[in-house]
Design a protein around this motif. Structure first.
Motif, PDB file in Angstrom:
ATOM      1  N   ARG A 187      44.232  34.619  35.376  1.00  0.00           N
ATOM      2  CA  ARG A 187      43.808  33.920  36.587  1.00  0.00           C
ATOM      3  C   ARG A 187      43.847  34.829  37.810  1.00  0.00           C
ATOM      4  N   GLN A 188      44.837  35.704  37.884  1.00  0.00           N
ATOM      5  CA  GLN A 188      44.967  36.596  39.038  1.00  0.00           C
ATOM      6  C   GLN A 188      43.946  37.723  39.017  1.00  0.00           C
ATOM      7  N   ASN A 189      43.464  38.102  37.839  1.00  0.00           N
ATOM      8  CA  ASN A 189      42.604  39.273  37.732  1.00  0.00           C
ATOM      9  C   ASN A 189      41.119  38.977  37.581  1.00  0.00           C
ATOM     10  N   VAL A 190      40.764  37.706  37.477  1.00  0.00           N
ATOM     11  CA  VAL A 190      39.341  37.356  37.535  1.00  0.00           C
ATOM     12  C   VAL A 190      38.962  37.397  39.018  1.00  0.00           C
ATOM     13  N   PRO A 191      37.946  38.197  39.373  1.00  0.00           N
ATOM     14  CA  PRO A 191      37.568  38.292  40.794  1.00  0.00           C
ATOM     15  C   PRO A 191      37.217  36.926  41.387  1.00  0.00           C
ATOM     16  N   GLU A 192      37.579  36.732  42.644  1.00  0.00           N
ATOM     17  CA  GLU A 192      37.350  35.448  43.314  1.00  0.00           C
ATOM     18  C   GLU A 192      35.896  35.000  43.213  1.00  0.00           C
ATOM     19  N   GLU A 193      34.951  35.931  43.369  1.00  0.00           N
ATOM     20  CA  GLU A 193      33.537  35.561  43.347  1.00  0.00           C
ATOM     21  C   GLU A 193      33.060  35.154  41.953  1.00  0.00           C
ATOM     22  N   LYS A 194      33.864  35.405  40.933  1.00  0.00           N
ATOM     23  CA  LYS A 194      33.500  35.040  39.560  1.00  0.00           C
ATOM     24  C   LYS A 194      34.217  33.772  39.085  1.00  0.00           C
ATOM     25  N   LYS A 195      35.107  33.224  39.914  1.00  0.00           N
ATOM     26  CA  LYS A 195      35.832  32.018  39.537  1.00  0.00           C
ATOM     27  C   LYS A 195      34.958  30.788  39.796  1.00  0.00           C
ATOM     28  N   PRO A 196      35.108  29.746  38.972  1.00  0.00           N
ATOM     29  CA  PRO A 196      34.357  28.509  39.231  1.00  0.00           C
ATOM     30  C   PRO A 196      34.831  27.835  40.517  1.00  0.00           C
ATOM     31  N   SER A 197      34.134  26.826  40.931  1.00  0.00           N
ATOM     32  CA  SER A 197      34.432  26.175  42.208  1.00  0.00           C
ATOM     33  C   SER A 197      35.849  25.616  42.267  1.00  0.00           C
ATOM     34  N   ASN A 198      36.419  25.230  41.121  1.00  0.00           N
ATOM     35  CA  ASN A 198      37.795  24.713  41.142  1.00  0.00           C
ATOM     36  C   ASN A 198      38.834  25.835  41.181  1.00  0.00           C
ATOM     37  N   GLY A 199      38.385  27.085  41.067  1.00  0.00           N
ATOM     38  CA  GLY A 199      39.279  28.237  41.177  1.00  0.00           C
ATOM     39  C   GLY A 199      40.012  28.617  39.906  1.00  0.00           C
ATOM     40  N   ILE A 200      39.829  27.845  38.842  1.00  0.00           N
ATOM     41  CA  ILE A 200      40.535  28.129  37.589  1.00  0.00           C
ATOM     42  C   ILE A 200      39.522  28.570  36.534  1.00  0.00           C
ATOM     43  N   PRO A 201      39.527  29.857  36.180  1.00  0.00           N
ATOM     44  CA  PRO A 201      38.588  30.336  35.169  1.00  0.00           C
ATOM     45  C   PRO A 201      38.954  29.821  33.780  1.00  0.00           C
ATOM     46  N   LEU A 202      37.943  29.430  33.026  1.00  0.00           N
ATOM     47  CA  LEU A 202      38.145  28.932  31.670  1.00  0.00           C
ATOM     48  C   LEU A 202      37.971  30.070  30.666  1.00  0.00           C
ATOM     49  N   PRO A 203      38.663  29.998  29.541  1.00  0.00           N
ATOM     50  CA  PRO A 203      38.467  31.012  28.509  1.00  0.00           C
ATOM     51  C   PRO A 203      37.117  30.806  27.828  1.00  0.00           C
ATOM     52  N   PRO A 204      36.577  31.829  27.217  1.00  0.00           N
ATOM     53  CA  PRO A 204      37.102  33.187  27.142  1.00  0.00           C
ATOM     54  C   PRO A 204      36.760  34.001  28.384  1.00  0.00           C
ATOM     55  N   GLN A 205      37.694  34.855  28.775  1.00  0.00           N
ATOM     56  CA  GLN A 205      37.492  35.833  29.839  1.00  0.00           C
ATOM     57  C   GLN A 205      37.729  37.200  29.203  1.00  0.00           C
ATOM     58  N   ILE A 206      36.904  38.176  29.565  1.00  0.00           N
ATOM     59  CA  ILE A 206      36.933  39.464  28.886  1.00  0.00           C
ATOM     60  C   ILE A 206      37.230  40.584  29.879  1.00  0.00           C
ATOM     61  N   PHE A 207      38.148  41.466  29.484  1.00  0.00           N
ATOM     62  CA  PHE A 207      38.555  42.602  30.301  1.00  0.00           C
ATOM     63  C   PHE A 207      38.519  43.870  29.453  1.00  0.00           C
ATOM     64  N   ASN A 208      38.281  45.004  30.106  1.00  0.00           N
ATOM     65  CA  ASN A 208      38.467  46.310  29.485  1.00  0.00           C
ATOM     66  C   ASN A 208      39.703  46.874  30.159  1.00  0.00           C
ATOM     67  N   GLU A 209      40.836  46.827  29.459  1.00  0.00           N
ATOM     68  CA  GLU A 209      42.152  47.134  30.029  1.00  0.00           C
ATOM     69  C   GLU A 209      42.353  46.239  31.251  1.00  0.00           C
ATOM     70  N   TYR A 264      37.781  43.850  34.894  1.00  0.00           N
ATOM     71  CA  TYR A 264      37.127  42.603  34.512  1.00  0.00           C
ATOM     72  C   TYR A 264      35.704  42.876  34.032  1.00  0.00           C
ATOM     73  N   CYS A 265      35.375  42.369  32.854  1.00  0.00           N
ATOM     74  CA  CYS A 265      34.024  42.497  32.317  1.00  0.00           C
ATOM     75  C   CYS A 265      33.211  41.244  32.618  1.00  0.00           C
ATOM     76  N   GLY A 266      33.775  40.071  32.314  1.00  0.00           N
ATOM     77  CA  GLY A 266      33.051  38.849  32.594  1.00  0.00           C
ATOM     78  C   GLY A 266      33.530  37.689  31.749  1.00  0.00           C
ATOM     79  N   ASP A 267      32.814  36.566  31.895  1.00  0.00           N
ATOM     80  CA  ASP A 267      33.122  35.355  31.137  1.00  0.00           C
ATOM     81  C   ASP A 267      32.122  35.234  29.994  1.00  0.00           C
ATOM     82  N   TYR A 268      32.101  34.073  29.364  1.00  0.00           N
ATOM     83  CA  TYR A 268      31.210  33.890  28.220  1.00  0.00           C
ATOM     84  C   TYR A 268      29.742  34.023  28.619  1.00  0.00           C
ATOM     85  N   GLU A 269      29.370  33.460  29.755  1.00  0.00           N
ATOM     86  CA  GLU A 269      27.962  33.486  30.155  1.00  0.00           C
ATOM     87  C   GLU A 269      27.466  34.918  30.372  1.00  0.00           C
TER      88      GLU A 269
END
Length: 177
Positions: free
Chosen positions: A50-72, A75-80
């Motif tokens: 939750r802390q490492n998903v960039p603010e501009e990539k978070k949904p309107s409620n502020g809580i990103p849903l899985p899956p979220q993908i990172f390289n170390e 942040y790479c992105g979400d499912y879409e």
């Protein structure tokens, strides 16, 4: 470099489970080294994600849903965005990895075709001022995803209700006999 896939092993949402399975299966098919980090059973993983998903990539409620993908830590992105990269044969670029020689993505790069950057949709990266629009797209995507999840949950509830009614009817018939 290890790809980190944040997922929820005990998610009640069929849609989230399918998205998680799609990401993991595709990474396995590509033989990409990755780690699955459960956010349902591990509070540290949930907070880190939750802390490492960039603010501009978070949904309107502020809580990103899985899956979220990172390289170390990156942040790479979400499912879409993963799905967009998959459709564009740009998964390695999306993951911040070099495409293996002979892969479609490597051939496209050699030909100078557009490759999706980490965390951006293909249509966003072609627009000027994409950074400004990405917030709107992320919010729209989040709202659309929430609506899809609500619809799926409603369908699941209707299925369960219908199965329950069928069970009651069968039980009544058995008792009547």
């Amino acid at each position: 470099m290890v790809i980190k896939v944040f997922l929820a092993t005990s998610s009640g949402s069929t849609a989230i489970k399918k998205k998680q399975q799609d990401v993991v299966a595709f990474l396995e098919a590509l033989k990409v080294e990755y780690a699955q980090l459960d956010i349902a059973c591990n509070e540290q993983n949930r907070m880190w994600m939750r802390q490492n998903v960039p603010e501009e990539k978070k949904p309107s409620n502020g809580i990103p849903l899985p899956p979220q993908i990172f390289n170390e830590e990156s942040y790479c992105g979400d499912y879409e965005t993963f799905f967009d990269a998959k459709e564009d044969n740009a998964v390695y670029s999306f993951l911040g990895l070099a495409a293996p020689p002979g892969s479609k993505e490597a051939m496209q790069a050699d030909e100078g075709q557009h490759i999706v950057e980490n965390g951006t949709h293909a249509d966003e990266s072609n627009e000027e001022g994409a950074g400004d629009d990405s917030i709107g797209h992320a919010e729209e995507d989040g709202e659309q995803e929430e609506e899809e999840l609500r619809q799926l949950e409603d369908e699941e509830e209707a299925d369960v209700e219908e199965e329950g009614e069928e069970f009651l009817e069968e039980t009544r018939e058995e008792v009547a006999e």
